[in-house]
Write a protein that holds these residues in place. Structure first.
Motif, PDB file in Angstrom:
ATOM      1  N   PRO A 154      66.374  50.916  59.752  1.00  0.00           N
ATOM      2  CA  PRO A 154      66.077  50.271  58.626  1.00  0.00           C
ATOM      3  C   PRO A 154      64.568  50.216  58.176  1.00  0.00           C
ATOM      4  CG  PRO A 154      67.148  48.927  60.587  1.00  0.00           C
ATOM      5  CD  PRO A 154      67.196  50.188  61.327  1.00  0.00           C
ATOM      6  N   LEU A 155      63.878  50.518  59.067  1.00  0.00           N
ATOM      7  CA  LEU A 155      62.343  51.325  58.867  1.00  0.00           C
ATOM      8  C   LEU A 155      62.705  52.222  57.923  1.00  0.00           C
ATOM      9  CD1 LEU A 155      60.711  48.842  62.064  1.00  0.00           C
ATOM     10  CD2 LEU A 155      60.449  48.246  59.749  1.00  0.00           C
ATOM     11  N   GLN A 156      61.942  52.072  56.839  1.00  0.00           N
ATOM     12  CA  GLN A 156      62.341  54.116  55.849  1.00  0.00           C
ATOM     13  C   GLN A 156      61.085  53.893  55.487  1.00  0.00           C
ATOM     14  OE1 GLN A 156      64.736  55.748  55.116  1.00  0.00           O
ATOM     15  NE2 GLN A 156      66.102  54.834  56.244  1.00  0.00           N
ATOM     16  N   ILE A 157      60.603  55.344  55.367  1.00  0.00           N
ATOM     17  CA  ILE A 157      58.480  55.189  54.899  1.00  0.00           C
ATOM     18  C   ILE A 157      58.396  56.212  54.661  1.00  0.00           C
ATOM     19  CG2 ILE A 157      56.339  55.913  55.772  1.00  0.00           C
ATOM     20  CD1 ILE A 157      56.384  53.472  56.909  1.00  0.00           C
ATOM     21  N   GLU A 158      58.027  56.854  52.563  1.00  0.00           N
ATOM     22  CA  GLU A 158      58.778  57.575  52.533  1.00  0.00           C
ATOM     23  C   GLU A 158      57.249  58.539  51.852  1.00  0.00           C
ATOM     24  OE1 GLU A 158      59.746  59.953  49.642  1.00  0.00           O
ATOM     25  OE2 GLU A 158      60.713  58.490  49.112  1.00  0.00           O
ATOM     26  N   THR A 159      56.931  59.837  52.483  1.00  0.00           N
ATOM     27  CA  THR A 159      56.453  60.529  52.947  1.00  0.00           C
ATOM     28  C   THR A 159      55.471  61.433  51.333  1.00  0.00           C
ATOM     29  OG1 THR A 159      57.340  62.665  53.580  1.00  0.00           O
ATOM     30  CG2 THR A 159      57.060  60.415  54.943  1.00  0.00           C
ATOM     31  N   ASP A 160      56.098  61.191  50.582  1.00  0.00           N
ATOM     32  CA  ASP A 160      55.695  62.347  49.169  1.00  0.00           C
ATOM     33  C   ASP A 160      54.399  62.308  49.169  1.00  0.00           C
ATOM     34  OD1 ASP A 160      58.476  64.038  49.273  1.00  0.00           O
ATOM     35  OD2 ASP A 160      59.172  63.660  47.266  1.00  0.00           O
ATOM     36  N   GLY A 161      54.069  63.803  48.778  1.00  0.00           N
ATOM     37  CA  GLY A 161      52.296  63.201  47.831  1.00  0.00           C
ATOM     38  C   GLY A 161      50.698  62.530  49.146  1.00  0.00           C
ATOM     39  N   LYS A 162      51.879  61.949  50.566  1.00  0.00           N
ATOM     40  CA  LYS A 162      50.994  61.661  51.473  1.00  0.00           C
ATOM     41  C   LYS A 162      50.477  62.062  52.594  1.00  0.00           C
ATOM     42  CE  LYS A 162      53.223  57.142  50.394  1.00  0.00           C
ATOM     43  NZ  LYS A 162      54.189  56.227  50.986  1.00  0.00           N
ATOM     44  N   THR A 163      49.522  61.985  53.009  1.00  0.00           N
ATOM     45  CA  THR A 163      49.021  62.810  54.337  1.00  0.00           C
ATOM     46  C   THR A 163      49.130  62.403  55.294  1.00  0.00           C
ATOM     47  OG1 THR A 163      46.763  61.098  55.152  1.00  0.00           O
ATOM     48  CG2 THR A 163      46.925  62.599  52.958  1.00  0.00           C
ATOM     49  N   ALA A 164      49.497  62.943  56.954  1.00  0.00           N
ATOM     50  CA  ALA A 164      49.768  62.594  58.036  1.00  0.00           C
ATOM     51  C   ALA A 164      48.982  60.705  58.613  1.00  0.00           C
ATOM     52  CB  ALA A 164      49.522  63.612  59.063  1.00  0.00           C
ATOM     53  N   ASP A 165      47.984  60.970  57.980  1.00  0.00           N
ATOM     54  CA  ASP A 165      47.365  60.222  58.243  1.00  0.00           C
ATOM     55  C   ASP A 165      47.549  58.229  57.417  1.00  0.00           C
ATOM     56  OD1 ASP A 165      45.268  59.288  59.992  1.00  0.00           O
ATOM     57  OD2 ASP A 165      43.734  59.626  59.430  1.00  0.00           O
ATOM     58  N   ASP A 166      47.712  58.718  55.758  1.00  0.00           N
ATOM     59  CA  ASP A 166      48.439  57.824  54.958  1.00  0.00           C
ATOM     60  C   ASP A 166      49.870  56.964  56.213  1.00  0.00           C
ATOM     61  OD1 ASP A 166      46.432  58.781  53.417  1.00  0.00           O
ATOM     62  OD2 ASP A 166      47.583  59.715  51.755  1.00  0.00           O
ATOM     63  N   VAL A 167      50.141  58.094  55.735  1.00  0.00           N
ATOM     64  CA  VAL A 167      51.433  57.738  56.865  1.00  0.00           C
ATOM     65  C   VAL A 167      51.214  57.090  57.781  1.00  0.00           C
ATOM     66  CG1 VAL A 167      53.690  58.668  57.291  1.00  0.00           C
ATOM     67  CG2 VAL A 167      53.131  59.474  55.116  1.00  0.00           C
ATOM     68  N   ALA A 168      50.903  56.968  58.652  1.00  0.00           N
ATOM     69  CA  ALA A 168      50.439  56.657  60.019  1.00  0.00           C
ATOM     70  C   ALA A 168      49.829  55.038  59.640  1.00  0.00           C
ATOM     71  CB  ALA A 168      49.411  57.385  61.182  1.00  0.00           C
ATOM     72  N   ILE A 169      49.150  55.237  59.028  1.00  0.00           N
ATOM     73  CA  ILE A 169      48.348  53.566  58.193  1.00  0.00           C
ATOM     74  C   ILE A 169      49.405  52.270  58.085  1.00  0.00           C
ATOM     75  CG2 ILE A 169      47.045  52.566  57.060  1.00  0.00           C
ATOM     76  CD1 ILE A 169      44.807  55.201  57.165  1.00  0.00           C
ATOM     77  N   GLU A 170      50.118  53.376  56.879  1.00  0.00           N
ATOM     78  CA  GLU A 170      51.226  52.720  56.843  1.00  0.00           C
ATOM     79  C   GLU A 170      52.304  52.011  57.754  1.00  0.00           C
ATOM     80  OE1 GLU A 170      54.416  53.186  53.286  1.00  0.00           O
ATOM     81  OE2 GLU A 170      52.534  54.814  53.020  1.00  0.00           O
ATOM     82  N   ILE A 171      52.958  53.155  58.906  1.00  0.00           N
ATOM     83  CA  ILE A 171      53.731  52.368  59.620  1.00  0.00           C
ATOM     84  C   ILE A 171      53.192  51.604  60.460  1.00  0.00           C
ATOM     85  CG2 ILE A 171      54.183  53.263  62.050  1.00  0.00           C
ATOM     86  CD1 ILE A 171      55.263  55.979  61.285  1.00  0.00           C
ATOM     87  N   LEU A 172      51.868  51.366  60.418  1.00  0.00           N
ATOM     88  CA  LEU A 172      50.805  50.713  61.386  1.00  0.00           C
ATOM     89  C   LEU A 172      50.814  48.978  60.215  1.00  0.00           C
ATOM     90  CD1 LEU A 172      48.116  52.206  62.646  1.00  0.00           C
ATOM     91  CD2 LEU A 172      49.227  51.720  64.670  1.00  0.00           C
ATOM     92  N   ALA A 173      51.537  49.056  59.304  1.00  0.00           N
ATOM     93  CA  ALA A 173      51.003  47.218  58.827  1.00  0.00           C
ATOM     94  C   ALA A 173      52.511  47.270  58.658  1.00  0.00           C
ATOM     95  CB  ALA A 173      50.764  47.989  57.263  1.00  0.00           C
ATOM     96  N   GLN A 174      52.957  47.980  58.838  1.00  0.00           N
ATOM     97  CA  GLN A 174      54.648  47.865  58.543  1.00  0.00           C
ATOM     98  C   GLN A 174      54.852  46.927  59.596  1.00  0.00           C
ATOM     99  OE1 GLN A 174      58.351  49.198  57.262  1.00  0.00           O
ATOM    100  NE2 GLN A 174      57.370  50.843  56.364  1.00  0.00           N
ATOM    101  N   LEU A 175      54.665  47.924  61.072  1.00  0.00           N
ATOM    102  CA  LEU A 175      54.167  46.731  62.824  1.00  0.00           C
ATOM    103  C   LEU A 175      53.630  45.413  62.939  1.00  0.00           C
ATOM    104  CD1 LEU A 175      54.370  50.123  64.310  1.00  0.00           C
ATOM    105  CD2 LEU A 175      56.524  48.058  64.579  1.00  0.00           C
ATOM    106  N   ASN A 176      52.266  45.736  62.032  1.00  0.00           N
ATOM    107  CA  ASN A 176      51.443  44.300  61.910  1.00  0.00           C
ATOM    108  C   ASN A 176      50.694  44.417  60.597  1.00  0.00           C
ATOM    109  OD1 ASN A 176      49.415  42.514  63.389  1.00  0.00           O
ATOM    110  ND2 ASN A 176      47.694  44.231  63.996  1.00  0.00           N
ATOM    111  N   PRO A 177      51.860  43.625  59.811  1.00  0.00           N
ATOM    112  CA  PRO A 177      51.460  43.048  58.720  1.00  0.00           C
ATOM    113  C   PRO A 177      50.899  41.881  58.153  1.00  0.00           C
ATOM    114  CG  PRO A 177      54.205  42.442  59.856  1.00  0.00           C
ATOM    115  CD  PRO A 177      53.393  43.360  60.292  1.00  0.00           C
TER     116      PRO A 177
END
Ligand code: S3P
Length: 179
Positions: A154-177
């Protein structure tokens, strides 16, 4: 990362699933730093415990043996707390793995295009399933076989063109909207 993020997430593990080259390990490391948690790269731990590389395990003992080691480690890690975990890309092949991880953690699926995956894995000889001339063709073929399994998370994250930090921040935002 804010104190609020840690509170919202509690002690549940965070598991980053995805095909080879979707950035599971680099993102896992970035996320674990932000959350001040231990990071477990499953392939690295299997290599350490076995005293041999993943390609060696595949060539000497076969893929089924590797899947068996992987399965045992999932059971062990799912019973722990407060971890960020990056499994190998084939973890979705056994539905029991995703079930166990989901029971005690948040499972995210990282996605990337075949071209981006190729760029990230091209120079790495540590992937026995990609030791072939036509790597892009092999990536497409494996992805096609597994796509439904990755899509089912259910929880999907697109990584193309993003840094590892960008993706980590996105994950945290999904967990704590709201955080
Ligand atoms: C595999 C992915 C690899 C590793 C093994 C098999 C797979 O991990 O576990 O080579 O079946 O997709 P990465 O996804 O970290 O490359």
């Amino acid at each position: 990362m804010s104190h609020n993020d840690a509170i919202a997430i509690g002690e549940k593990n965070i598991i980053l699933v995805g095909f080879m080259g979707t950035g599971k390990s680099v993102t896992g490391r970035a996320l674990s730093r932000r959350l001040q948690r231990d990071f477990v790269d499953m392939d690295t731990l299997i290599e350490q415990r076995e005293g041999r590389s993943i390609p060696r395990i595949f060539s000497d003992s076969g893929e089924p043996h590797f899947r068996h080691l992987e399965r045992a480690l999932v059971r062990e890690l799912a019973a722990r707390k407060n971890l960020v975990i990056a499994p190998g890309g084939g973890i979705v092949l056994n539905a029991d793995n995703i079930r166990d991880f989901s029971e005690t953690g948040y499972v995210f699926c990282l996605r990337a295009s075949p071209e981006m995956i190729l760029k990230r894995v091209e120079k790495d000889a540590n992937r026995p399933l990609l030791q072939t001339e036509d790597k892009l063709g092999r990536i497409r073929e494996l992805l096609a076989k597994r796509q439904a399994l990755y899509d089912a998370i259910p929880l999907q994250i697109e990584t193309d063109g993003k840094t590892a930090d960008d993706v980590a921040i996105e994950i945290l935002a999904q967990l704590n909207p709201g955080g």
